[in-house]
Scaffold this motif. Sequence first.
Motif, mmCIF file in Angstrom:
data_model
loop_
_atom_site.group_PDB
_atom_site.id
_atom_site.type_symbol
_atom_site.label_atom_id
_atom_site.label_comp_id
_atom_site.label_asym_id
_atom_site.label_seq_id
_atom_site.Cartn_x
_atom_site.Cartn_y
_atom_site.Cartn_z
ATOM 1 N N SER A 66 5.265 -2.323 3.661
ATOM 2 C CA SER A 66 5.036 -3.052 2.411
ATOM 3 C C SER A 66 6.349 -3.382 1.707
ATOM 4 O O SER A 66 6.501 -4.469 1.144
ATOM 5 C CB SER A 66 4.128 -2.240 1.481
ATOM 6 N N THR A 76 -0.681 -6.079 -2.339
ATOM 7 C CA THR A 76 -1.243 -6.067 -0.995
ATOM 8 C C THR A 76 -2.426 -5.108 -0.972
ATOM 9 O O THR A 76 -2.847 -4.619 -2.018
ATOM 10 C CB THR A 76 -0.159 -5.691 0.045
ATOM 11 N N LYS A 77 -2.963 -4.853 0.204
ATOM 12 C CA LYS A 77 -4.125 -3.971 0.343
ATOM 13 C C LYS A 77 -3.810 -2.814 1.279
ATOM 14 O O LYS A 77 -3.157 -2.994 2.312
ATOM 15 C CB LYS A 77 -5.319 -4.738 0.913
ATOM 16 N N LEU A 78 -4.279 -1.636 0.905
ATOM 17 C CA LEU A 78 -4.200 -0.466 1.772
ATOM 18 C C LEU A 78 -5.381 -0.514 2.745
ATOM 19 O O LEU A 78 -6.458 -0.994 2.392
ATOM 20 C CB LEU A 78 -4.299 0.816 0.945
ATOM 21 N N THR A 79 -5.176 -0.001 3.938
ATOM 22 C CA THR A 79 -6.294 0.091 4.872
ATOM 23 C C THR A 79 -7.230 1.212 4.421
ATOM 24 O O THR A 79 -6.822 2.128 3.687
ATOM 25 C CB THR A 79 -5.801 0.410 6.301
ATOM 26 N N LYS A 80 -8.469 1.159 4.867
ATOM 27 C CA LYS A 80 -9.433 2.223 4.548
ATOM 28 C C LYS A 80 -8.944 3.558 5.099
ATOM 29 O O LYS A 80 -9.165 4.610 4.505
ATOM 30 C CB LYS A 80 -10.809 1.879 5.125
ATOM 31 N N THR A 81 -8.261 3.515 6.238
ATOM 32 C CA THR A 81 -7.728 4.740 6.850
ATOM 33 C C THR A 81 -6.702 5.396 5.940
ATOM 34 O O THR A 81 -6.716 6.616 5.748
ATOM 35 C CB THR A 81 -7.073 4.421 8.221
ATOM 36 N N THR A 82 -5.812 4.590 5.353
ATOM 37 C CA THR A 82 -4.791 5.128 4.449
ATOM 38 C C THR A 82 -5.444 5.741 3.216
ATOM 39 O O THR A 82 -5.086 6.851 2.796
ATOM 40 C CB THR A 82 -3.811 4.010 4.037
ATOM 41 N N VAL A 111 3.128 2.731 6.316
ATOM 42 C CA VAL A 111 2.463 1.769 5.437
ATOM 43 C C VAL A 111 3.380 1.399 4.272
ATOM 44 O O VAL A 111 3.544 0.229 3.927
ATOM 45 C CB VAL A 111 1.127 2.350 4.904
ATOM 46 N N GLY A 148 -7.826 0.535 -3.019
ATOM 47 C CA GLY A 148 -7.153 -0.196 -1.943
ATOM 48 C C GLY A 148 -6.049 -1.120 -2.421
ATOM 49 O O GLY A 148 -5.202 -1.516 -1.629
#
Length: 199
Positions: A73, A14-20, A69, A166
């Motif tokens: 996931s 999956t992808k992490l948000t830019k904020t994370t 997060v 990410g």
Amino acid sequence: MKVIKPFGPTIGITKLTKTTVTKLNRFSEKVVSNSGLTKKYDFDSQLIGSMKQQFRVPQKVLKSGIENVIKKSIKDYYKQTLDIKVKKIRIDKVWIVSQYAGDFNPPHLHRGNISGVGYLKIPFSIKNNKEKDLAGLISFFDGRVSLPRNSPPLVKHRETFKPKVGDFYIFPAFLMHEVHPFRGEGERRCFSFNAFVDA
């Protein structure tokens, strides 16, 4: 012909948000620039890798949204792979690994039921394919090698990924994996976690 996959572990991507990514990078920069914090959060003695710096992520940082997060996931992974609704998740440990040229993580597994790795920073040489072979990549492996050795393999036992900022991989804690050393300048930074799941 229908081909089924009844055996073997599954890797969730999956992808992490830019904020994370930003939150974890800010924490990392704060730790590496302060010798007191480096000592306070040092996690190197608990891990097998030959890395320059490995440090744990404290609850205060996890509670800033990182824990949510990770848990989301994990829930998505169980739903997608086994169609199971997770009842309870206990995150055991979360840590950050700063890897530089020559550093590596030998084949190993984790504790708990489920683990993951998310990428926060990637050196130019890896991003731009300036490395050779597997340098800087992560490999997961499981199962048997087909015998005799000169026959075509009927069981795929290794999957290798090129890390990108990410990217977030979720996998069973028992799944063996390794991180290959790279040669270029810069830092390859990721965070990992172990968790216990009641499903």
